[in-house]
Design an enzyme around this catalytic site. Structure first.
Site, PDB file in Angstrom:
ATOM      1  N   ASP A 203       0.829  -1.210   0.000  1.00  0.00           N
ATOM      2  CA  ASP A 203       0.000   0.000   0.000  1.00  0.00           C
ATOM      3  C   ASP A 203       0.862   1.260   0.000  1.00  0.00           C
ATOM      4  O   ASP A 203       1.984   1.246   0.499  1.00  0.00           O
ATOM      5  CB  ASP A 203      -0.915  -0.026   1.244  1.00  0.00           C
TER       6      ASP A 203
ATOM      7  N   ASN B 229     -11.086  -2.387  -5.281  1.00  0.00           N
ATOM      8  CA  ASN B 229     -10.341  -1.361  -6.028  1.00  0.00           C
ATOM      9  C   ASN B 229     -11.018  -0.931  -7.328  1.00  0.00           C
ATOM     10  O   ASN B 229     -10.616   0.063  -7.940  1.00  0.00           O
ATOM     11  CB  ASN B 229      -8.900  -1.832  -6.310  1.00  0.00           C
TER      12      ASN B 229
HETATM   13  C1  IPE Z   1      -5.455  -2.745  -0.172  1.00  0.00           C
HETATM   14  O1  IPE Z   1      -5.122  -1.397  -0.303  1.00  0.00           O
HETATM   15  C2  IPE Z   1      -5.434  -3.411  -1.506  1.00  0.00           C
HETATM   16  C3  IPE Z   1      -4.125  -3.554  -2.141  1.00  0.00           C
HETATM   17  C4  IPE Z   1      -2.972  -3.240  -1.610  1.00  0.00           C
HETATM   18  C5  IPE Z   1      -4.150  -4.114  -3.468  1.00  0.00           C
HETATM   19  P1  IPE Z   1      -6.223  -0.260  -0.447  1.00  0.00           P
HETATM   20  O2  IPE Z   1      -5.496   1.024  -0.536  1.00  0.00           O
HETATM   21  O3  IPE Z   1      -7.135  -0.583  -1.562  1.00  0.00           O
HETATM   22  O4  IPE Z   1      -7.026  -0.388   0.907  1.00  0.00           O
HETATM   23  P2  IPE Z   1      -7.874   0.694   1.710  1.00  0.00           P
HETATM   24  O5  IPE Z   1      -8.779   1.339   0.713  1.00  0.00           O
HETATM   25  O6  IPE Z   1      -6.890   1.668   2.265  1.00  0.00           O
HETATM   26  O7  IPE Z   1      -8.565  -0.078   2.772  1.00  0.00           O
HETATM   27  C1  IPE Z   2      -1.668   0.242  -3.306  1.00  0.00           C
HETATM   28  O1  IPE Z   2      -1.437   1.611  -3.341  1.00  0.00           O
HETATM   29  C2  IPE Z   2      -1.880  -0.336  -4.683  1.00  0.00           C
HETATM   30  C3  IPE Z   2      -3.284  -0.693  -4.992  1.00  0.00           C
HETATM   31  C4  IPE Z   2      -4.264  -0.673  -4.145  1.00  0.00           C
HETATM   32  C5  IPE Z   2      -3.578  -1.086  -6.361  1.00  0.00           C
HETATM   33  P1  IPE Z   2      -2.620   2.660  -3.302  1.00  0.00           P
HETATM   34  O2  IPE Z   2      -3.011   2.981  -4.710  1.00  0.00           O
HETATM   35  O3  IPE Z   2      -3.719   2.208  -2.446  1.00  0.00           O
HETATM   36  O4  IPE Z   2      -1.892   3.917  -2.654  1.00  0.00           O
HETATM   37  P2  IPE Z   2      -2.504   4.935  -1.601  1.00  0.00           P
HETATM   38  O5  IPE Z   2      -3.015   4.129  -0.461  1.00  0.00           O
HETATM   39  O6  IPE Z   2      -3.595   5.673  -2.302  1.00  0.00           O
HETATM   40  O7  IPE Z   2      -1.350   5.800  -1.234  1.00  0.00           O
HETATM   41 MG    MG Z   3      -4.122   2.408  -0.452  1.00  0.00          MG
END
Ligand code: IPE
Ligand code: IPE
Ligand code: MG
Length: 241
Positions: free
Chosen positions: A19, A67
């Site tokens: 993340d 997502n």
């Molecule tokens: C979890 O991260 C999913 C992945 C790392 C693929 P998210 O960024 O989607 O999770 P939330 O929205 O912070 O819970």
């Molecule tokens: C994790 O990074 C990757 C996916 C969930 C695909 P994020 O895209 O959630 O990054 P933040 O949490 O917005 O920084």
């Molecule tokens: Mg995230």
């Protein structure tokens, strides 16, 4: 396979919620996809760090069933990135003896991406080194629901006696059926939640939440967290003897 009971040694199976890509890009004044590209580059280094760290199974969360709520631009960009990544990396995985598997809801993904996933799994099916599992269109609740559907069909078809169903039954229907449960789950970016990742499988996992944004996560930090795990006392509900 079930719980890993070897206390005192390192984790056999590490799962990572990668993340922070979006924030990493925003901090640099760049679009979110720039962060996803930087994040993808990190994966190889962590996979390569596994043998030395004694990690036999690495499972990474790449895209959740939630997502899809993101903008069309980000989702399409991520899907394109997954296609290019799998296409580009599959030969090197074979060379490095890495066995690749995918978990998640495949029918929800486009045909071209699914074909590449199948190809990567087939191509690496004889590899005996690190087991890399990529969670793509994965959600823990979705996985349990799909597993329950398959289990119910087996009951309907007379292949499974409902009275025989116990804790060992459901895991045989999960996407992770051939994997041991994770021993250690790492989440980067400072969020202390699991966001629907490996719900059933992580019942007794240890958790590490680190502030590092995923594109900055290094093999050294990975090795530190894996090393730290060795000192933990996993009791699985029992009492230390
Ligand atoms: C979890 O991260 C999913 C992945 C790392 C693929 P998210 O960024 O989607 O999770 P939330 O929205 O912070 O819970
Ligand atoms: C994790 O990074 C990757 C996916 C969930 C695909 P994020 O895209 O959630 O990054 P933040 O949490 O917005 O920084
Ligand atoms: Mg995230």
């Amino acid at each position: 396979m079930g719980k890993t009971m070897d206390q005192g040694s390192g984790p056999q199976h590490v799962a990572i919620i990668m993340d922070g890509n979006g924030r990493w890009a925003t901090q640099r004044g760049r679009p979110r996809l720039f962060g996803h590209h930087a994040g993808a580059k990190r994966v190889r280094e962590i996979v390569e760090a596994c043998p030395d760290a004694g990690v036999k199974y690495l499972t990474i969360f790449a895209f959740s069933t939630e997502n899809w709520k993101r903008t069309q631009v980000e989702v399409a960009g991520l899907m394109g990135l997954f296609r290019r990544y799998i296409f580009k990396e599959m030969q090197s995985f074979v060379k490095e003896n890495v066995r690749v598997r995918f978990i998640g809801d495949r029918p929800g993904l486009d045909d071209k991406l699914r074909a590449l996933m199948d190809e990567a799994e087939d191509l690496t099916s004889n590899c005996t080194g690190t087991n890399l599992t990529i969670a793509l269109n994965y959600g823990g609740r979705d996985e349990v629901a799909r597993a329950t559907k398959r289990l119910a069909r087996d009951v309907r078809d007379g292949k499974l006696d409902p009275e025989s169903v116990d804790e060992e039954t459901l895991p045989r229907y999960l996407d992770t059926r051939v994997l041991p449960d994770p021993d250690l789950v790492i989440r980067t970016s400072g969020e202390a939640r699991i966001s629907n990742f490996l719900l059933w499988q992580s019942a007794y996992a240890e958790y590490e939440f680190v502030d590092t944004l995923w594109p900055d996560f290094s093999p050294a930090e990975f090795a530190r967290l894996v090393g730290q795990y060795g000192g933990r006392d996993r009791r699985f509900g029992g009492v230390k003897t």
